[in-house]
Design a protein around this motif. Structure first.
Motif, PDB file in Angstrom:
ATOM      1  N   GLU A  20      56.905  38.905  38.890  1.00 57.41           N
ATOM      2  CA  GLU A  20      58.121  38.167  39.201  1.00 57.41           C
ATOM      3  C   GLU A  20      57.783  37.028  40.151  1.00 57.41           C
ATOM      4  O   GLU A  20      58.742  36.416  40.353  1.00 57.41           O
ATOM      5  CB  GLU A  20      59.149  39.264  39.869  1.00 57.41           C
ATOM      6  CG  GLU A  20      59.596  40.165  39.287  1.00 57.41           C
ATOM      7  CD  GLU A  20      60.364  41.439  40.069  1.00 57.41           C
ATOM      8  OE1 GLU A  20      60.539  40.967  41.134  1.00 57.41           O
ATOM      9  OE2 GLU A  20      60.761  42.434  39.642  1.00 57.41           O
ATOM     10  N   VAL A  21      56.683  37.020  40.614  1.00 56.86           N
ATOM     11  CA  VAL A  21      56.175  35.691  41.259  1.00 56.86           C
ATOM     12  C   VAL A  21      56.223  34.363  40.693  1.00 56.86           C
ATOM     13  O   VAL A  21      55.360  34.229  39.554  1.00 56.86           O
ATOM     14  CB  VAL A  21      55.034  35.828  42.195  1.00 56.86           C
ATOM     15  CG1 VAL A  21      54.430  34.506  42.818  1.00 56.86           C
ATOM     16  CG2 VAL A  21      54.997  37.240  43.064  1.00 56.86           C
ATOM     17  N   ALA A  22      57.008  33.693  40.781  1.00 58.40           N
ATOM     18  CA  ALA A  22      56.991  32.350  40.073  1.00 58.40           C
ATOM     19  C   ALA A  22      55.815  31.609  40.322  1.00 58.40           C
ATOM     20  O   ALA A  22      55.160  31.646  41.417  1.00 58.40           O
ATOM     21  CB  ALA A  22      58.330  31.449  40.443  1.00 58.40           C
ATOM     22  N   PRO A  23      55.234  30.707  39.427  1.00 60.73           N
ATOM     23  CA  PRO A  23      54.287  29.992  39.525  1.00 60.73           C
ATOM     24  C   PRO A  23      53.932  29.177  40.899  1.00 60.73           C
ATOM     25  O   PRO A  23      54.937  28.782  41.413  1.00 60.73           O
ATOM     26  CB  PRO A  23      54.008  28.973  38.500  1.00 60.73           C
ATOM     27  CG  PRO A  23      55.016  29.407  37.278  1.00 60.73           C
ATOM     28  CD  PRO A  23      55.882  30.073  38.142  1.00 60.73           C
TER      29      PRO A  23
ATOM     30  N   SER B  17      45.825  29.122  41.051  1.00 59.87           N
ATOM     31  CA  SER B  17      46.627  29.106  42.134  1.00 59.87           C
ATOM     32  C   SER B  17      47.911  30.239  42.123  1.00 59.87           C
ATOM     33  O   SER B  17      48.151  30.653  42.834  1.00 59.87           O
ATOM     34  CB  SER B  17      47.199  27.692  42.596  1.00 59.87           C
ATOM     35  OG  SER B  17      47.993  27.232  41.467  1.00 59.87           O
ATOM     36  N   SER B  18      48.379  30.081  40.680  1.00 60.84           N
ATOM     37  CA  SER B  18      49.711  31.308  40.580  1.00 60.84           C
ATOM     38  C   SER B  18      48.902  32.487  40.633  1.00 60.84           C
ATOM     39  O   SER B  18      49.599  33.535  41.074  1.00 60.84           O
ATOM     40  CB  SER B  18      49.877  31.043  38.985  1.00 60.84           C
ATOM     41  OG  SER B  18      50.714  29.706  38.994  1.00 60.84           O
ATOM     42  N   LEU B  21      48.490  33.132  44.215  1.00 59.51           N
ATOM     43  CA  LEU B  21      49.940  33.275  45.000  1.00 59.51           C
ATOM     44  C   LEU B  21      50.542  34.671  44.697  1.00 59.51           C
ATOM     45  O   LEU B  21      51.004  35.336  45.767  1.00 59.51           O
ATOM     46  CB  LEU B  21      50.711  32.299  44.411  1.00 59.51           C
ATOM     47  CG  LEU B  21      52.240  32.099  45.158  1.00 59.51           C
ATOM     48  CD1 LEU B  21      51.957  31.867  46.368  1.00 59.51           C
ATOM     49  CD2 LEU B  21      52.802  31.106  44.417  1.00 59.51           C
ATOM     50  N   ARG B  22      50.187  35.180  43.606  1.00 60.60           N
ATOM     51  CA  ARG B  22      50.742  36.442  43.249  1.00 60.60           C
ATOM     52  C   ARG B  22      50.256  37.476  44.106  1.00 60.60           C
ATOM     53  O   ARG B  22      50.843  38.342  44.697  1.00 60.60           O
ATOM     54  CB  ARG B  22      50.430  37.085  41.918  1.00 60.60           C
ATOM     55  CG  ARG B  22      51.347  36.390  40.921  1.00 60.60           C
ATOM     56  CD  ARG B  22      51.509  36.952  39.536  1.00 60.60           C
ATOM     57  NE  ARG B  22      50.104  36.674  38.726  1.00 60.60           N
ATOM     58  CZ  ARG B  22      49.884  35.485  37.959  1.00 60.60           C
ATOM     59  NH1 ARG B  22      50.713  34.849  37.728  1.00 60.60           N
ATOM     60  NH2 ARG B  22      48.663  35.653  37.234  1.00 60.60           N
ATOM     61  N   VAL B  25      51.501  37.017  47.694  1.00 61.33           N
ATOM     62  CA  VAL B  25      52.923  37.592  48.116  1.00 61.33           C
ATOM     63  C   VAL B  25      53.074  38.981  48.165  1.00 61.33           C
ATOM     64  O   VAL B  25      53.449  39.461  49.101  1.00 61.33           O
ATOM     65  CB  VAL B  25      53.900  37.212  46.551  1.00 61.33           C
ATOM     66  CG1 VAL B  25      54.876  38.036  46.632  1.00 61.33           C
ATOM     67  CG2 VAL B  25      54.112  35.621  46.608  1.00 61.33           C
ATOM     68  N   ARG B  32      57.585  35.266  49.905  1.00 67.45           N
ATOM     69  CA  ARG B  32      56.943  34.068  49.162  1.00 67.45           C
ATOM     70  C   ARG B  32      56.519  32.946  50.000  1.00 67.45           C
ATOM     71  O   ARG B  32      55.349  32.250  49.872  1.00 67.45           O
ATOM     72  CB  ARG B  32      57.808  33.704  47.958  1.00 67.45           C
ATOM     73  CG  ARG B  32      56.826  32.693  47.181  1.00 67.45           C
ATOM     74  CD  ARG B  32      58.208  31.743  46.196  1.00 67.45           C
ATOM     75  NE  ARG B  32      57.255  30.651  45.818  1.00 67.45           N
ATOM     76  CZ  ARG B  32      56.499  30.681  44.435  1.00 67.45           C
ATOM     77  NH1 ARG B  32      56.845  31.752  43.762  1.00 67.45           N
ATOM     78  NH2 ARG B  32      56.044  29.670  43.884  1.00 67.45           N
ATOM     79  N   ARG B 107      58.417  49.542  46.835  1.00 69.61           N
ATOM     80  CA  ARG B 107      58.521  47.983  47.202  1.00 69.61           C
ATOM     81  C   ARG B 107      58.758  47.429  48.431  1.00 69.61           C
ATOM     82  O   ARG B 107      58.463  46.857  49.514  1.00 69.61           O
ATOM     83  CB  ARG B 107      59.031  47.111  46.271  1.00 69.61           C
ATOM     84  CG  ARG B 107      58.573  45.998  45.550  1.00 69.61           C
ATOM     85  CD  ARG B 107      59.360  44.884  45.012  1.00 69.61           C
ATOM     86  NE  ARG B 107      59.120  45.066  43.516  1.00 69.61           N
ATOM     87  CZ  ARG B 107      59.637  44.237  42.589  1.00 69.61           C
ATOM     88  NH1 ARG B 107      60.051  42.984  43.225  1.00 69.61           N
ATOM     89  NH2 ARG B 107      59.842  44.297  41.307  1.00 69.61           N
TER      90      ARG B 107
END
Lengths: 408, 185
Positions: A20-23, B17-18, B21-22, B25, B32, B107
């Motif tokens: 679900e994490v946006a780019p 990077s994406s 980033l996951r 998070v 985020r 979660r």
């Protein structure tokens, strides 16, 4: 080995959450390189001057502040010379320590232009000693003079055709200094008597639709580096000497240069430097390229630069994995001390620095990674919070950047 | 950085990077904004040393993982996180819905673990690293990884009793005796 249902559930749950994490933002690389490569060093009147007289200013020494982001009321206590507002972000009232203050702060936003260009627009808030607060000003660029009585400003859209000198107490322009070449950036010399102006043919903060670049499969307007050189303006006479200086490196390098790549003063005020594509070049005041001065050999990209007495340099985060930065000997390049800050911004005096960081004694949970302005000191593990955490909210902008100046 | 290095850096950030980033998070317990700060700081560090880094992804990941642990060490005894409110017991009748609700519950409670516990769980169960690799990444012993994992899973069960019925009959539902739990693994 078989996994338990809890472990299976955990796996699925983590994967779902990750999916679900946006780019990541498409301009992340730009931001990282700007944060690393650009030096907007703040220099202070320090050479030869004795330590500034410490007047007994009332200060706020924050007690245990809730790391969750909100802060309890700051407690007033008599102490030296530190003025902090850990309940404020961005700051409304003066933040200062030792001989240095946050003289202004700014936020930046990309503003779409008709025709498809974008401009990274800065909104400045300049300290007003009459009110004791920061007030929004209309200038596109602001540099504050040592002593914090005047500021040099540029009107938008950059580059500007004249430099304004503003009186902080009244907010009014005292005079305009015409310039021979269009100016996009300013920095006061350490002695406060000269201004270093970086000249550009186009707005260094604009990206152009006809110079597109591809970022993460998205096509965005791109930069068009147009820096032409620098000028040194004598504030007493208003006279400037202007020099053509191209970008260092090859044509290919030019494609990678940031469009805003301002010149800055060396610590002794005798030369200027700039960092094109990660390499720092030095020039004398006639515009001729020189080799790296010995005193600047170990200066890196960290904004804080030299301590007032020139004996230490603010350094990068250490390799330890802890949130701490090095303080470096400018002669040997060795780490002399380590302080609990993420990014060292400016020296308050010869032992203390302003830094972005997170007070180890107070952070937890969400507060851990959001940062706030701290005062760190060589030899101490703890830090004094000076501002609240930077975070977006409805009432105020999130990401603000301080502009430092010496108070005396 | 020279021109080639800068190109390589930009490509690395564009490509990875994406994904990074996951992970960030998850490490941040779902925050985020905190994750973006964490990642940006790690990338700035990597950029500063780019010419010396052989494996950029591994380097950046190690910084992400260790930032958490480093903070933990600085703080000494940690307080409980209270990022999330204790979730309400979901009322459900179907197993499919139960599973989905359990994941939501999980979660929420992940955010209430210590940073160190959460980091270990993310490395073991999201990155799927074996214990020895987790130990290497975090600079601790395999024994520490093992015991932290046990305590973290036990804590999840305490914080989310809804998970208890999922367990096999021979495993205790309420971990009143942690040493017993460790022995069952």
């Amino acid at each position: 080995m078989n996994s338990t249902p809890t472990e299976d559930l955990l796996r699925v749950s983590l994967q779902e959450e990750a999916a679900e994490v946006a780019p990541a933002a498409p301009d992340l690389a730009d931001r990282v390189l700007r944060a690393g490569a650009r030096r907007r060093t703040r220099r202070f009147v320090g050479a030869g001057a004795a330590v500034a007289v410490v007047t007994a200013l009332a200060i706020l020494v924050p007690q245990a502040v809730n790391g969750g982001g909100g802060a309890g009321p700051a407690q007033v206590a008599e102490r030296m010379d530190v003025v902090g507002h850990p309940d404020q972000s961005p700051p409304r009232e003066l933040i200062a320590a030792g001989g240095t203050a946050v003289a202004a702060w700014y936020t930046t936003d990309w503003v779409e232009q008709p025709g498809g260009d974008r401009i990274l627009t800065s909104t400045y808030h300049l300290y007003n000693p009459t009110t004791g607060r920061y007030g929004q000003v209309p200038w596109a660029f602001v540099a504050v003079a040592p002593g914090m009585r005047t500021a040099a400003v540029l009107e938008g859209e950059l580059p500007a055709r004249r430099i304004g000198v503003v009186d902080l107490a009244s907010g009014k322009v005292q005079r305009w200094i015409p310039v021979d070449r269009p100016v996009g950036g300013l920095e006061y010399a350490p002695d406060g008597k000269r201004l270093l102006a970086t000249t550009y043919a186009k707005n260094p903060d604009r990206t152009f639709k006809d110079k597109p670049r591809s970022v993460n499969d998205e096509v965005l307007p791109g930069p068009d580096p147009s820096r032409t050189g620098f000028g040194v303006v004598d504030l007493g006479s208003g006279k400037g000497s202007w020099h053509d200086v191209g970008y260092a490196g090859s044509e290919m390098d030019r494609a990678l240069v940031n469009s805003r790549e301002d010149f800055g003063w060396t610590h002794d005020g005798r030369q200027v430097h700039t960092t094109d594509v990660g390499t720092t070049s030095y020039y004398d005041l006639s515009g001729a390229k020189t080799s790296t001065p010995a005193a600047e050999r170990h200066v890196g990209y960290v904004i804080a630069g030299f301590s007032p007495n020139g004996k230490l340099i603010g350094g990068p985060m250490t390799d330890s994995g802890r949130i701490e930065s090095a303080v470096i000997d400018p002669v040997t390049g060795e780490t002399k001390a380590v302080v609990p800050g993420q990014q060292l911004l400016a020296w308050a005096d010869n032992r203390r620095l302003f830094a972005w960081g997170c007070d180890p004694a107070a952070c937890s949970g969400k507060g851990e990674f959001r940062n706030r302005l701290l005062l760190v000191e060589i030899g101490k593990d703890s830090a004094v919070p000076l501002s609240n955490f930077r975070k977006p909210n409805d009432a105020a902008p999130g990401r603000w950047t301080p502009v430092f100046a010496s108070r005396h | 950085m020279d021109a080639d290095q800068q190109t390589a850096f930009r490509e690395f950030v564009r490509d990875r990077s994406s994904a990074l980033l996951r992970t960030a998070v998850l490490l941040s317990g779902g925050d985020r904004h905190a994750a973006e700060d964490l990642l940006q700081n790690a990338l700035v560090k990597a950029a500063g040393r780019w010419h010396r880094i052989e494996e950029p992804e591994a380097y950046v990941r190690q910084i992400l993982y260790r930032q958490q642990i480093g903070r933990w060490r600085l703080k000494g005894r940690r307080r409980e996180l209270s990022v999330a409110e204790p979730p309400e017991r979901p009322a459900s009748t179907q197993s499919g819905t139960e599973a989905a609700e359990s994941r939501i519950v999980l979660r929420a409670v992940l955010g209430r673990l210590t940073a160190r516990q959460r980091t270990v769980l993310v490395l073991r169960y999201f990155e799927d690293l074996p214990e020895a690799r987790v130990a290497q990444q975090l600079g601790c012993s395999v024994g520490t990884v093992r015991s932290t994992t046990h305590r973290a899973l036990a804590r999840l069960r305490v914080l989310a009793p809804e998970l208890a019925p999922l367990e096999r009959p021979e495993e205790p539902a309420a971990p009143t005796a942690p040493s017993h739990l460790e022995a069952t693994r």
